[in-house]
Every structure is written in C-alpha cells, then in structure tokens.
Enzyme design. Structure first.
Site, short mmCIF file in Angstrom:
data_model
loop_
_atom_site.label_atom_id
_atom_site.label_comp_id
_atom_site.label_asym_id
_atom_site.label_seq_id
_atom_site.Cartn_x
_atom_site.Cartn_y
_atom_site.Cartn_z
N ASP A 1 -7.96 -4.93 13.64
CA ASP A 1 -7.72 -3.36 13.48
C ASP A 1 -7.30 -3.39 11.97
OD1 ASP A 1 -7.43 -0.69 13.44
OD2 ASP A 1 -5.56 -0.88 14.55
N SER A 2 -8.34 -3.26 11.06
CA SER A 2 -7.91 -3.38 9.46
C SER A 2 -8.58 -2.18 8.82
CB SER A 2 -8.56 -4.66 8.99
OG SER A 2 -10.04 -4.34 8.67
N PRO B 1 -6.14 -5.93 0.39
CA PRO B 1 -5.35 -7.18 1.28
C PRO B 1 -6.41 -7.40 2.48
CG PRO B 1 -4.06 -4.99 1.29
CD PRO B 1 -5.19 -4.60 -0.01
N ASP C 1 -10.64 -0.75 5.16
CA ASP C 1 -11.80 -1.03 4.52
C ASP C 1 -11.47 -2.52 3.92
OD1 ASP C 1 -12.48 1.42 5.24
OD2 ASP C 1 -12.06 2.43 3.11
N ASP D 1 -0.04 0.68 13.62
CA ASP D 1 0.35 2.05 14.16
C ASP D 1 0.64 1.90 15.83
OD1 ASP D 1 -2.56 2.43 15.56
OD2 ASP D 1 -2.91 2.14 13.28
N HIS E 1 -9.33 3.78 18.82
CA HIS E 1 -8.83 2.67 19.62
C HIS E 1 -9.36 2.39 20.90
CE1 HIS E 1 -5.22 4.67 17.42
NE2 HIS E 1 -5.51 3.66 16.71
N GLN F 1 0.86 -1.03 -0.03
CA GLN F 1 0.08 -0.01 -0.04
C GLN F 1 0.83 1.27 0.03
OE1 GLN F 1 -2.13 -0.80 3.68
NE2 GLN F 1 -0.35 -1.34 4.81
N ASP G 1 0.77 -12.26 6.85
CA ASP G 1 -0.72 -12.34 6.32
C ASP G 1 -1.53 -12.75 7.69
OD1 ASP G 1 -2.90 -12.51 4.31
OD2 ASP G 1 -3.23 -14.26 5.61
N GLY G 2 -2.45 -12.07 8.11
CA GLY G 2 -3.23 -12.32 9.53
C GLY G 2 -3.98 -13.71 9.43
#
Lengths: 271, 271
Positions: free
Chosen positions: A156-157, A163, A159, A88, A64, A33, A138-139
């Site tokens: 916590d992704s 990915p 849209d 983050d 959060h 990205q 990759d989760g």
C-alpha cells in the site's frame, strides 16, 4: 460556517483537483515526506503525502477494499499477512475483518501512523488490535531480512517515485516471491500511466507467473480510474465470500473489474 | 510554449477540476447557454456548456462509445435512430458506424453544432453524412409531434437542470416509450448523485419495464464514475459484436459495466 479556502493537488502537469476545506488540521515535514491532513467540505478528512491525496474519508473505502479483499478471498490459509506502507491503517482495518493470526505493518515513516491515529481514528484505531505488529523500517529491507514466510504481501504505497520506487523494482519482487505465494499492490492509473503499468506487469510476471490486473473507480486519484496488480504463483479459484458490511467489493464485482477497456487491454497485451 | 493559464470547472460546491490551457478558442452566450472551447495541455480540445465539461478530445470516446454501442448492439433493426442533444457530433459518429438508414439529431442550440463543426471537426464532420437530418428544436416537442416510430432514441444531454430537465421527466419518458422500443441516456454520477439515479430509474421503469443501469470511467466528469440508463420494453439478448476500431467498448465490458459496486446497488435496489 467560517471562511472557506481551497487547496489543489497537481495530478498531472496539466490537471489539478481542488478541494474546498474548513481547516488544515496538520502539516509537517518528516525526513521522508510532507504530511498534511485537511478537513474538506466534500470528501471529509484527507491525508496527503508530498501534496498527493492518499485517502479521503468519503472514498477511501474503495481503495482499501479493492486492495485487500480480492487477495484475501483467494487465501486458504490466513495466518500471516504483511502490509508494506499503509501507515493510515485503512488496509489494515480491512485485513483484520478476517480471522488472521498476525498482521505485520512495515511503514517507513512513524509519523504517518502517529498523525493518522490522531486525525483518522476511524481507520487508525485498527493499530490497537493485538494481532498487529508495526515496524518502522524500509519495507524492502525488512522483508529481505525476515526468515519466515507469509501468506500474503500487500503493498500500500505512494507513487513509484522517491521512497516507494524500490517497491516496484525487480529486486523487491524477487524478495516478495521468495516469502509469499500471493502479492498485491496498487499500480497507478491505466488512463494516465498505462506504459508504467505494462512494464510493471511484465516484471511481476517474472516472479508470479499468474498475475491479474483489475480496476476500480477512485474519484480522488488522478483520472478516477485506478489499477491494481495481483501476483500469483499459480492459478487460483474464484475468491471466497468477503466479510459482511463492505461498501464496494463483491467477488462478482472483482470478476467484472478484471474486464479491461479496449485501450488498456491493447497496451497491456498486444505485441 | 507561450504563456499557460488555468480554467476550472466547479464540479460540486466543494470540488473543482482545473485544466491548464493554451488558448480559449471560442466563447459565446447563446439564448440557451454559454458555449466555450478550450485548447488544453492534458485533454486536448474541451467543449464546455455553462461551465461544465461536455467532452474532451482525450476521453470523450469513452462517453460516446458507452452511450451508443450497448443499445445499438441490441437492435435487430437499425433503420431510424434519434439523438436528442448531441450537437457536438460525437454520438452521431458512433451511430454512423452501423448501416443505419436515417439518423435524426434534435439539438436545441444551433450554435453548438456550428461551433463543433469549426473546433471539433474530428467529431462534427459526422454531420456531413447523407444519412443525417438535423433539427434545431426542443427534443421533447419534436418527438411528441412526429408521427413515425424509431428503432432507438439516444439522449445525449447536459445535467438534468435548465433546458435538459424535461429530458428526465415522466412526460418525456412516456413520449419516448410511444415512439421507440429502446432508449438510452446518460444519468449522472452514481457516486455523487445516486439519489437522482434511483428516482430516475424508477421513472424509466414505468415506461420501459426492463431497464439496465451501467457504468463507465469518464475521467473529466465529476467523480470519474458515470452512469447510463437503458430503457427496454422487453428483455433482450446479449448485444451483437460492435464495429471494429472501438477504443473502450466490448460486449464483455458492457456485461462487466452492469455489475455495480455495493454502495450503488444498495441505493438503487434495496427497499
């Protein structure tokens, strides 16, 4: 003052939110990205992924806190928590306010963590905590291949396109439900994307029979009205008291955040 | 499709919200303000006063329902209701859903009503109801000079600067409290203007000892998080059932809308 410029997020094809900024602090294309960090006048530092606002220094706490504390408040056992995405460090910081044993952050893009450590240290310093283990993977695949179980999986992704699309799929939800009793994710704007929310909620319910939908104001996300879905395998008590010092969340506010406006309720629950 | 343009509202000095539009339907300068109506892609028709979004076809119902139904729900007697401002007819339309006897709309700018009748007939057709009496006057002076009393005064005003400033003043609140038991107004964004809200709430409390603050999502207002203040001379029961067909409001949602996020609560109520 120096000269001021503006950048805009195209929130929908017909709507843009524009921020006056002092400086573009960082911009790069990774294999996953585009990552950008701006220093803005109104919202402080802003992290964007593929041109979409992920968090701002001024209102990020709302997202959060609302992603983390409702689910953490339901946990009796808080030993092992997984965060998928969240590079983050903002959600991680909230999770670490509890006496957890281990937190696994599974972020597909190493550069999000590195850039956040440099430009968002007020969040990303949470990665220095010895209870944290970071995996750049990759989760979905990471979770599928783990043998152990967890107390909570937080997604916590971005849209649900590109990915992150897999993180809203049936396959992923099935894997989460095999590994954890409790699960929570952001689930887009119920004002702009209520059909997505309705379909997603149906999928969650197949694997977590007691899902909850709740809302929060997030001024810098499209429409400002944002939703979260919590998956539960059984009904739970009211959440415990949160740690001190929070700025948005209380258990009572969480109860209130589950009372949906008529137009949302009807789209989700009427036949 | 034709060509598409964008217009922006400068919500704060560092933030703009921009709408893609098909057509600028109307633009004029009156002695009081600039009136514009755009036909937009995402939010339908939008009325702006002095460059600020007053309402949109898509989300205006949230503002109108939340300004009107909580207070109407508290009324035992619903004979005479006053709306100060509200020249677009949106609040009036909600008030008329109750069996009221008379509604007085006191709008300073006759052109707002005329432009709304032409371009926002889905709201402004409410002016044709025989229970409605319209006065093109200054709301403060009108109210001060009336001899009779009212069951509710609704203030549907622009921001508290320029012509609307008086509507948030001590003098005005004193006059309202002499004429009515119940009063409600929009009161800006608690995210962006919480100090204004705190000071205003203190003023309201001098004249209405049981004020309530409540919130709603209004996507096209600055920050999307908006507040309302209801002034009550004594404590009231829970509000009655609203009329059928509403799209946002329920009495339960109103209870929920009074549970404030920590950062708002602290600024309003901690010493």
């Amino acid at each position: 003052m120096g000269k001021m410029n503006w950048f805009c997020e195209e929130q929908t094809p017909g709507l843009k939110l524009c921020f006056k900024y002092r400086e573009l602090l960082h911009s790069e294309e990774t294999p996953y990205q585009k990552i950008e960090v701006y220093d803005t006048e109104e919202y402080g530092r802003i992290l964007l992924l593929d041109g979409k606002v992920m968090l701002t220094e001024k209102d990020g706490f709302i997202y959060h806190e609302m992603l983390v504390h409702p689910a953490m408040g339901y946990l009796k056992k808080r030993e092992k928590v997984v965060i998928i995405g969240g590079g983050d460090g903002g959600c991680l910081k909230e999770v670490l306010k509890y006496p957890v044993k281990e937190v696994y952050v599974v972020e597909i893009d190493r550069r999000v963590v590195e850039v956040s450590k440099k430009y968002l240290p007020f969040l990303a310093s949470s990665f220095d905590d010895p209870r944290v283990k970071v995996f750049y993977e990759d989760g979905y695949r990471w979770l599928k291949e783990r043998e152990d179980k967890f107390d909570l999986v937080i997604v916590d992704s971005t849209d649900p396109v590109g990915p992150a699309e897999i993180l809203f799929s049936d396959e992923f939800l099935r894997v989460v439900s095999e590994k954890s009793f409790l699960y929570v994710t952001q689930s887009e704007s119920p004002f702009l994307h209520v059909d997505f929310l309705r379909d997603f909620l149906k999928r969650v319910k197949k694997y977590f029979p007691y899902p909850l939908v709740y809302l929060a104001w997030i001024p810098t996300y499209p429409s400002g009205m944002w939703s979260f879905v919590m998956g539960r395998k059984r009904d739970t008590d009211i959440p415990d008291s949160p740690p001190p010092g929070l700025r948005y969340y209380t258990p009572r506010l969480f109860e209130a955040s589950r009372v949906l406006p008529v137009f949302v309720w009807k789209r989700l629950y009427s036949p």
